[in-house]
Motif scaffolding. Structure first.
Motif: not given
Length: 121
Positions: A2-7, A18-21
């Protein structure tokens, strides 16, 4: 991957979460001004770890999913007292990779700061 980054809780300087992968990153967490005023490492460690618990829950994780922790102590002489609190907080068999260093912190009242990387649960 996943390339989605949640801040979350983002401002001009940082994001608290920060959530990622499948990973959760927490920015440096410290005690608030009330605990800082007491100047006790145990009180600051307890309060800060409670903040970590709340942020991990918000991010969809928990302390049993910790992968890495970096701890900053104003005075390495507080190592044993901080560890007493830490060891009561971490469930047996779930300790993350961890580093503890002595460092000058952002405020003279702060004795303890921690950054966390955890797996999303």
């Amino acid at each position: 991957m996943s390339t989605t980054i949640e801040r979350h809780h983002t401002n001009a300087r940082m994001s608290k979460i920060v959530r990622h992968g499948g990973l959760v990153y927490l920015c440096g967490q410290t005690a608030n001004a009330g605990a800082s005023a007491h100047g006790e490492i145990a009180a600051q460690t307890h309060e800060t770890l409670a903040r970590v618990d709340a942020l991990l829950t918000e991010a969809g994780s928990d302390r049993e999913h910790l992968l890495s922790a970096t701890i900053y102590l104003r005075d390495i002489g507080d190592f044993a007292a901080m560890n007493a609190v830490w060891e009561s907080w971490i469930a047996p068999g779930t300790a993350p990779a961890r580093t503890t260093v002595e460092a000058r912190l952002a405020s003279p009242n702060l004795l303890f700061e921690i950054t966390i990387v955890a797996a999303a649960s």
